[in-house]
Write a protein that holds these residues in place. Sequence first.
Motif, PDB file in Angstrom:
ATOM      1  N   LEU A 594       0.865  -1.184   0.000  1.00  0.00           N
ATOM      2  CA  LEU A 594       0.000   0.000   0.000  1.00  0.00           C
ATOM      3  C   LEU A 594       0.899   1.230   0.000  1.00  0.00           C
ATOM      4  N   VAL A 595       0.656   2.133  -0.952  1.00  0.00           N
ATOM      5  CA  VAL A 595       1.440   3.361  -0.995  1.00  0.00           C
ATOM      6  C   VAL A 595       0.546   4.516  -0.548  1.00  0.00           C
ATOM      7  N   THR A 596       1.099   5.377   0.295  1.00  0.00           N
ATOM      8  CA  THR A 596       0.352   6.551   0.752  1.00  0.00           C
ATOM      9  C   THR A 596       1.153   7.819   0.457  1.00  0.00           C
ATOM     10  N   GLY A 597       0.433   8.919   0.444  1.00  0.00           N
ATOM     11  CA  GLY A 597       1.100  10.210   0.228  1.00  0.00           C
ATOM     12  C   GLY A 597       0.833  11.116   1.406  1.00  0.00           C
ATOM     13  N   CYS A 598       0.650  10.525   2.575  1.00  0.00           N
ATOM     14  CA  CYS A 598       0.336  11.316   3.768  1.00  0.00           C
ATOM     15  C   CYS A 598       0.836  10.559   4.993  1.00  0.00           C
ATOM     16  N   PRO A 599       1.668  11.195   5.814  1.00  0.00           N
ATOM     17  CA  PRO A 599       2.199  10.500   6.992  1.00  0.00           C
ATOM     18  C   PRO A 599       1.107  10.004   7.937  1.00  0.00           C
ATOM     19  N   GLU A 600      -0.013  10.750   8.003  1.00  0.00           N
ATOM     20  CA  GLU A 600      -1.090  10.332   8.914  1.00  0.00           C
ATOM     21  C   GLU A 600      -1.853   9.138   8.349  1.00  0.00           C
ATOM     22  N   CYS A 601      -2.088   9.148   7.039  1.00  0.00           N
ATOM     23  CA  CYS A 601      -2.744   7.982   6.408  1.00  0.00           C
ATOM     24  C   CYS A 601      -1.874   6.745   6.619  1.00  0.00           C
ATOM     25  N   LYS A 602      -0.557   6.947   6.528  1.00  0.00           N
ATOM     26  CA  LYS A 602       0.360   5.803   6.682  1.00  0.00           C
ATOM     27  C   LYS A 602       0.215   5.225   8.088  1.00  0.00           C
ATOM     28  N   MET A 603       0.109   6.107   9.076  1.00  0.00           N
ATOM     29  CA  MET A 603      -0.077   5.628  10.456  1.00  0.00           C
ATOM     30  C   MET A 603      -1.389   4.859  10.592  1.00  0.00           C
ATOM     31  N   MET A 604      -2.443   5.396   9.973  1.00  0.00           N
ATOM     32  CA  MET A 604      -3.773   4.795  10.126  1.00  0.00           C
ATOM     33  C   MET A 604      -3.884   3.449   9.410  1.00  0.00           C
ATOM     34  N   LEU A 605      -3.265   3.367   8.216  1.00  0.00           N
ATOM     35  CA  LEU A 605      -3.499   2.182   7.383  1.00  0.00           C
ATOM     36  C   LEU A 605      -2.365   1.165   7.439  1.00  0.00           C
ATOM     37  N   ASP A 606      -1.385   1.445   8.286  1.00  0.00           N
ATOM     38  CA  ASP A 606      -0.272   0.508   8.427  1.00  0.00           C
ATOM     39  C   ASP A 606      -0.837  -0.877   8.745  1.00  0.00           C
ATOM     40  N   ALA A 607      -0.252  -1.890   8.173  1.00  0.00           N
ATOM     41  CA  ALA A 607      -0.674  -3.276   8.430  1.00  0.00           C
ATOM     42  C   ALA A 607      -1.964  -3.659   7.704  1.00  0.00           C
ATOM     43  N   ALA A 608      -2.447  -2.784   6.803  1.00  0.00           N
ATOM     44  CA  ALA A 608      -3.633  -3.158   6.012  1.00  0.00           C
ATOM     45  C   ALA A 608      -3.270  -4.331   5.105  1.00  0.00           C
ATOM     46  N   VAL A 609      -2.061  -4.287   4.549  1.00  0.00           N
ATOM     47  CA  VAL A 609      -1.516  -5.405   3.763  1.00  0.00           C
ATOM     48  C   VAL A 609      -0.072  -5.625   4.222  1.00  0.00           C
ATOM     49  N   LYS A 610       0.655  -6.453   3.499  1.00  0.00           N
ATOM     50  CA  LYS A 610       1.992  -6.844   3.953  1.00  0.00           C
ATOM     51  C   LYS A 610       2.893  -5.638   4.262  1.00  0.00           C
ATOM     52  N   GLU A 611       2.886  -4.652   3.350  1.00  0.00           N
ATOM     53  CA  GLU A 611       3.783  -3.509   3.534  1.00  0.00           C
ATOM     54  C   GLU A 611       3.073  -2.196   3.240  1.00  0.00           C
ATOM     55  N   THR A 612       3.423  -1.145   3.961  1.00  0.00           N
ATOM     56  CA  THR A 612       2.893   0.197   3.675  1.00  0.00           C
ATOM     57  C   THR A 612       4.084   1.136   3.536  1.00  0.00           C
ATOM     58  N   LYS A 613       4.090   1.902   2.439  1.00  0.00           N
ATOM     59  CA  LYS A 613       5.231   2.805   2.232  1.00  0.00           C
ATOM     60  C   LYS A 613       4.760   4.184   1.811  1.00  0.00           C
TER      61      LYS A 613
END
Length: 632
Positions: A594-613
């Motif tokens: 999962l790729v995000t363009g927001c540090p807060e989204c990354k915190m919220m969606l971490d662990a949604a799939v194998k990796e979040t970057k």
Amino acid sequence: MEFSTWEQALLAILVIATIAIFAVSLRPRLQAILAGKPDRPRTDRLGRRLATAAKEVLLQTRVIGGRPVAGAMHAAVFGGFLFFALETADHFLKPYGFHLLEALFGDSGVPVFKWILVLWAILVSIGILGLAYRRFVMVKISPDPKSYSSGVVALLIFLLMVTYLYAQSSPAAALAKANWWTHAAIIIVFPHLIIRSKHFHILMAPVNIFFRTERLAELKPLNLDVEALEEEMAEGEEPSFGLETLADLSWKERMDFLTCVECRRCTENCPANLAGQELDPRGFILDGRASIMGDLAPDQPVIGNVISETALGQCTSCGACEAVCPVGIEHLQVLTGAKRAQALSLGTGLVASDFFETVERRGNPFGESADLRKKLVEELGIPYYEPGKTEYLLWLGCVWGYNNDARSSLEAMVKILKAAGTSFGVLEKESCSGHHSRRQGEEMQFQTLAGENLERLKAAKVSKMVAPCPHCLHTIGREYPTLDEAFRPEVIHHSELIRELQAKGVLRLASSRHGGVATTYHDPCYLGRYEGVFDAPRDLIRAAGLRLTEMERHGRRAVCCGGGNAGFMSQKEEKVRVDQVRKKHVAATGATLLVTGCPECKMMLDAAVKETKDLAELVAEALVEERGADAS
Ligand code: SF4
Ligand code: SF4
């Protein structure tokens, strides 16, 4: 067709009576709007307002967007209203011997115009039958209680088309006359149904869209100047801090309540509602309507009558409701207004009090000392911004500045900027941008934080900024200038700067590095819906060699991660949280990254799939080292 004198007299009486009754019915609605408080200027940018209203009303862009089939049927019916306007005028003038269509189009043009009308009448008939089928038969799609007025309006529109088509078949004189009167009678009754039902939007929507703010949720700063407030009080006026009572509602907020067409688009796109929570944007708009049109006194509270405290606390400020509303309703003005009343007047129902306290004590929501950020900047070898020398100010924001989990994202960004030879630097000190405080109604805290940052940014003469956090990007770029007009820097997202550097050729990416990993991208609300940045992140994902699969709800219709309104820092007691809904959307794509363009989204969606970057991480991993440059 000949009309006798008594027929002419009867028609005149009916038309005058219908206009009079309509005016009497319109009066309380207009009074309810005019009882509102003054609002911001809503007739500026006249050309742009007219163009937007023309685009959204005549081309039905928002009606069709998101619901293409039902929207197209609605557009056909709406087109009928336009095409049949002239025919209707002609219909009512004919008994008095005036032939409007002949006068306008000439004898040869009338048959052509009538054929267009015949074609459109068929389209309208199909459209209205389709809409009625969707509303009354397809219960799954349209689960609301059925309003009888919708059914009657649909039937009348259908009968109008049938009587028009029948008139074109040259029936016998007596039948033609009966058909003429049936058509006229429907038109005479129609306005009274419109004004008493959700179909009032036929009149109100163009006006409401014209008055809408240019941007989504354009918040007006509260005047918190102590001297001005004291002056107001000395003149006997109670200063208002948000929407405490119904009397605090502005005329536009009241117009919004009366314009709602009850289509449910806002509710269907509300992340809290999708998670099964109480918040229902359509519901509170309709409760607002009931409040101002019922017998509630103006001093009755907004919270409790228009929206409950619980529902208010569930809003993430994602803007999805406002962005999809086809009639220009501004939900966030009401939501933020009610939150301002909570934070500044009532002191009750706040869902982020810990957040406010921590930000007040430390200047960041993590409660960390400024030394931590200083240490991080030194460890990563990040230069400080030098006025007149440095090109870009890299705005770290609280997550990149204080949260250790975000270190890899910041490291990646620094590596990219150094590899590209970009001149960049950070401020020695940043305060929280105040974004979440403002969304929670804590305008005082927002303006204090903004004031501190503005002082630093202006002292450093910053003209170009790059921010990884869309909340900071939006708040600093769009909202700070409303506090200080002299502050107008160019603020861009890190995905936009990286794409620009890549397009210029100063960054080269090896697309083979990621080997086509199955990837999905989550559009942050404040980057996509609020700022319209959709392409830059996707371009980078593809350039880095990843295989992008879109979630069903992406782009403008993307569902919030739940981090808005300080959600990324507060533990909300909900059965189903918004992030859990979005995590399911992520997992449904089958992506492993999962790729995000927001540090807060990354915190919220971490662990949604194998990796979040973060976007910066995958670009840094795909960087090709240039001659002699150390990009490793
Ligand atoms: S802003 Fe988002 S969370 Fe709030 S009511 Fe609208 S759609 Fe729901
Ligand atoms: S507020 Fe707008 S989107 Fe929501 S139901 Fe009313 S018209 Fe539809």
